[in-house]
Write an enzyme that holds these catalytic residues in place. Structure first.
Site, PDB file in Angstrom:
ATOM      1  N   GLY A  55     -55.038 -34.320  15.834  1.00  0.00           N
ATOM      2  CA  GLY A  55     -55.786 -35.356  16.289  1.00  0.00           C
ATOM      3  C   GLY A  55     -56.180 -36.362  15.266  1.00  0.00           C
ATOM      4  O   GLY A  55     -56.246 -37.575  15.455  1.00  0.00           O
ATOM      5  N   GLU A  80     -53.555 -38.611  15.370  1.00  0.00           N
ATOM      6  CA  GLU A  80     -53.647 -39.348  16.751  1.00  0.00           C
ATOM      7  C   GLU A  80     -54.830 -40.540  16.694  1.00  0.00           C
ATOM      8  O   GLU A  80     -54.641 -41.520  17.394  1.00  0.00           O
ATOM      9  CB  GLU A  80     -54.049 -38.432  18.103  1.00  0.00           C
ATOM     10  CG  GLU A  80     -53.008 -37.421  18.289  1.00  0.00           C
ATOM     11  CD  GLU A  80     -53.057 -36.457  19.174  1.00  0.00           C
ATOM     12  OE1 GLU A  80     -52.411 -36.718  20.573  1.00  0.00           O
ATOM     13  OE2 GLU A  80     -53.573 -35.619  19.048  1.00  0.00           O
ATOM     14  N   GLU A 116     -49.405 -29.672  16.097  1.00  0.00           N
ATOM     15  CA  GLU A 116     -50.086 -28.980  17.369  1.00  0.00           C
ATOM     16  C   GLU A 116     -48.990 -27.816  17.873  1.00  0.00           C
ATOM     17  O   GLU A 116     -49.510 -26.748  18.255  1.00  0.00           O
ATOM     18  CB  GLU A 116     -50.372 -29.859  18.690  1.00  0.00           C
ATOM     19  CG  GLU A 116     -51.539 -30.617  18.117  1.00  0.00           C
ATOM     20  CD  GLU A 116     -51.450 -32.108  17.574  1.00  0.00           C
ATOM     21  OE1 GLU A 116     -50.290 -32.337  16.915  1.00  0.00           O
ATOM     22  OE2 GLU A 116     -52.166 -33.087  17.450  1.00  0.00           O
TER      23      GLU A 116
END
Ligand SMILES: CCCCCCCCCCCCC/C=C/C(=O)SCCNC(=O)CCNC(=O)[C@H](O)C(C)(C)COP(=O)(O)OP(=O)(O)OC[C@H]1O[C@@H](n2cnc3c(N)ncnc32)[C@H](O)[C@@H]1OP(=O)(O)O
Length: 725
Positions: A100, A103, A123
């Site tokens: 994340g 991201e 992930e």
């Protein structure tokens, strides 16, 4: 959580959640608040996002995944919010930008990274996919092949590679934050459309369809039952084939599948288990927090057989100056040649090659037959073959020659550490270090504490594991320690199943379908059947010392199968002789083929011993092999040989090819449900009362009686652990 500050025209949002700035619900909320504040403030012309303490972010807070307030879903909209900002947003990436975290950076309009930063979307390794629109943005930025590689493997890439891929716009050697603020000031007023990844078309390939077809075959081959890589692939395929919004919808659907598969929980258990085992503790009260390691400036390895060569290679790779010792020049030269070959291969895989490893420099790696050269080393790893008398002789010599305080390690897979230590005048400095073959490749290091081993010695061995990039697990001293002790009943069941009517290929298939890299018979052929044969002879279970009149299929009143001994008597040692439980194309061959000779040998054996053959189904094969291994695990915990179930899981995942997506044997037992494991063991034990490995352990029974508590609570049900750890 996320600090907002405004200096000149650039607002700074600093992610702050030590130690790795994981994106918790609070961090996400603060990030959103910061973005909204910057948007509303007319004096702010650009935004810079960075992380506290030189780390951008290690991604979503994995601990939060199991809490009732699941927050992962909140991340995607925040990434969109960043991207849609009318003011340029720059990510200043230091340390790590993972999952994340990356991201978030992909939502930014510009990315600038420190040259030592690492980036990745790991992930997949915790059973998920980059579910904050990362599967849709990354392929648009760096193309489908590179994105697919990063997303399906989860690998971390260095900033220099990220720059080549176009993942970051710039890398800097000095102050990343200042450079990011400079960049933010520079781009104020420039159009943001071309910087929004959701608006970018996917870079085309000449034959995308063929590329994706081949990639899927590769991904499936490597995953072997692990779901996440294939679903990551499907999400990237959606990016290649659909508009951004439709791709995001597909990403969410696939994420939901992963979240309900159970594999995510197992892989997250494995992630935290690997970190938990670093916090070792001994019943004396000594622990990782109180014991300090000794520095290892120079080490020695005694014995340059297969294990010794791998250990030398491992130490050289860790940049530890080293003396490698053999008993005579012939063995030394043979060992040296083999080590050099291994090191050259390793160097070829590394950036900087042989220069980085520096193994031609005798000050870094010195081969000798002279024990006297061990006088100034801080640590010795003895790696001669498994013979107690020989090991004791060497340790006696080491304790006389080595300097006071030097750590004396024995690489053994089963022998008694206390007995080896008894040959020295410094048992507190003696410790077991069980490496796994090939020692420069396998990640596990079982660290065995003897009765007198000092806390400093344990801390030093754990530090060594870290330096060698291995996972060290501290265990107590018993025959086979943890890993091999749990392996004995598993292999024993596999052989009993052959007696009762099964075939090696049928048993292997069931366990390989479960996810093991190799079933028990293929594994035994690879390791060499002679290893176990020698050990059974030493234990008086077979060979000339066996009292005459001993029943062929019984030892000490318990069921015993002489099948492996009979194969060894025929010279069938496995791959090395070209024949074992399977046949191979030649001695040293690797392709196992079912062997008609073995099938008729088994029939003849069953006839001789009047064993009634029956069809054995897959369920029975799986349960007898796995539940007997797990049952031994409970006995080990009850005896205090390991300090928690996660220790056993880490050992099995890293040393025995247990499929990581099943979380390790003890985690697996918790998912099957302890009442079921117990009921099955009871059933099989009634049919085979002469097999102690199937008799349910008292600890397992206790946990079932206590209502099948969660794995985290198991150890609290042991009122008094015996103090073998
Ligand atoms: C089960 C399903 C529940 C469903 C819930 C629904 C949620 C929906 C999910 C939606 C998904 C959204 C998309 C985003 C997903 C993610 O970002 S997932 C996280 C991805 N990131 C990682 O996998 C990185 C993991 N961390 C590491 O690889 C390493 O820790 C490191 C960052 C490289 C640092 O290594 P090192 O310096 O060796 O330190 P460590 O000892 O490993 O770590 C220090 C401590 O930090 C803890 N930690 C690390 N990362 C995280 C993290 N992401 N979350 C929480 N905690 C983390 C680590 O555990 C250590 O602490 P201790 O365990 O206490 O020692």
């Amino acid at each position: 959580m996320a600090h907002y500050a405004r200096g000149s025209a650039v607002a700074v949002i600093r992610l702050c959640n030590p130690p790795v700035n994981a994106l918790s619900l609070a961090v996400l909320q603060a990030l959103e608040d910061g973005l909204k504040k910057a948007d509303a403030d007319p004096s702010v012309k650009a935004v810079m996002i960075c992380g506290e303490n030189g780390k951008f972010s290690a991604g979503a807070d994995i601990r939060g995944f199991s809490s009732p307030e699941r927050h992962g879903g909140a991340l995607g909209p925040i990434v969109s919010l960043i991207e849609s900002s009318e003011k340029p947003v720059v990510a200043a990436i230091e340390g790590v930008a993972l999952g994340g975290g990356l991201e978030v950076a992909l939502g930014c309009h510009y990315r600038i990274a420190h040259m030592k930063a690492q980036m990745g979307l790991p992930e997949v390794t915790i059973g998920l996919l980059p579910g904050a629109e990362g599967t849709q943005r990354l392929p648009r930025l760096i193309g489908v092949p590179a994105a697919l590689d990063m997303i399906t493997t989860g690998k971390h890439i260095p900033a220099t590679e990220a720059l080549k891929l176009g993942l970051v716009d710039e890398i800097v050697e000095e102050n990343t934050i200042e450079a990011a603020i400079r960049l933010a000031n520079k781009v104020i007023g420039q159009p943001l459309g071309p910087r929004r990844l959701s608006l970018k078309p996917i870079p085309r390939l000449p034959n995308m369809e063929a590329f994706l077809r081949e990639a899927l075959v590769r991904v499936k081959q490597q995953a072997r039952g692990w779901l996440a890589p294939e679903l990551c692939f499907q999400a990237v395929r959606a990016a290649a084939e659909r508009p951004f919004a439709a791709g995001v919808r597909r990403e969410r659907e696939l994420l939901q599948v992963l979240l309900t598969s159970g594999q995510a929980r197992a892989l997250q258990h494995a992630f935290f288990a690997e970190r938990a085992v670093r916090r070792w503790a001994a019943p004396s009260g000594a622990s990782w927090s109180s014991a300090a390691p000794q520095p290892v400036r120079k080490a020695a390895v005694v014995g340059l057989g297969t294990m010794g060569r791998g250990i030398v290679t491992s130490l050289v790779k860790a940049n530890i100056p080293l003396v490698a010792l053999e008993q005579n020049l012939e063995y030394l030269n043979k060992g040296r040649k083999a080590v050099m070959l291994l090191l050259e291969r390793e160097a070829m895989k590394m950036e900087g090659g042989a220069q980085t490893l520096d193994f031609h420099n005798p000050a870094r790696l010195h081969f000798t037959v002279d024990f006297d050269l061990l006088r100034d080393v801080d640590l010795v790893i003895e790696a001669v073959f498994e013979n107690m008398a020989l090991k004791k002789e060497i340790f006696h010599k080491l304790s006389k020659i080595c300097k006071p305080g030097a750590l004396l390690c024995t690489n053994t897979s089963a022998l008694n550490i206390d007995e080896i230590a008894s040959a020295t005048s410094c048992p507190q400095q003696v410790i077991g270090t069980h490496f796994f073959s090939p020692a420069h490749v396998m990640r596990l290091l079982e660290i065995i504490r003897g009765r007198h081993t000092s806390p400093t010695a344990i801390a030093t061995a754990m530090q060594l594991a870290k330096a060698l990039k291995k996972v060290g697990v501290v265990v107590g001293n018993c025959f086979g320690f943890v890993g091999n002790r749990m392996m004995f009943p598993y292999v024993q069941q596999a052989v009993f199943l052959l007696e009762e009517g099964s075939r090696p290929e049928a048993v292997d298939q069931v366990l390989e379908d479960f996810g093991f890299k190799l079933g028990p018979f293929r594994m035994s052929d690879l390791a060499g059947l002679d290893v176990g044969w020698r050990s059974r002879k030493d234990q008086g279970l077979t060979g000339p010392s066996l009292p005459s009149g001993t029943p062929a299929r019984q030892r000490h009143g318990q069921r015993y199968s002489p099948l492996p001994d009979l194969l060894c008597e025929q010279g069938r040692f496995g791959q090395k002789t070209g024949k074992g439980w399977y046949q191979y194309e030649q001695a040293g061959g690797r392709t196992a083929t079912p062997d008609p000779w073995l099938h008729s040998f088994l029939s003849h054996y069953r006839d001789t011993h009047h064993i009634k053959t029956r069809f054995i189904d897959q369920e029975e094969i799986l349960e007898r092999c796995l539940f007997s291994l797990i049952n031994e695990g409970f006995a080990i915990l009850a005896e205090g040989i390991a300090s928690g179930p996660e220790h056993l899981d880490v050992i099995y995942i890293n040393g025995y090819g247990w499929p990581k997506h099943r979380g390790g044997p003890m985690f697996y037992a918790s998912t099957v449900g302890l009442p079921r494991v117990l009921a099955k063991l009871q059933k099989y034990s009634e049919v085979h009362p002469d097999v102690p490995g199937l008799r349910p352990s008292a600890f397992l029974k206790k946990l079932v009686a206590a209502g099948n508590p969660p794995i985290k609570e198991w150890m609290s049900y042991l009122s008094q652990q015996s103090s073998k750890l």
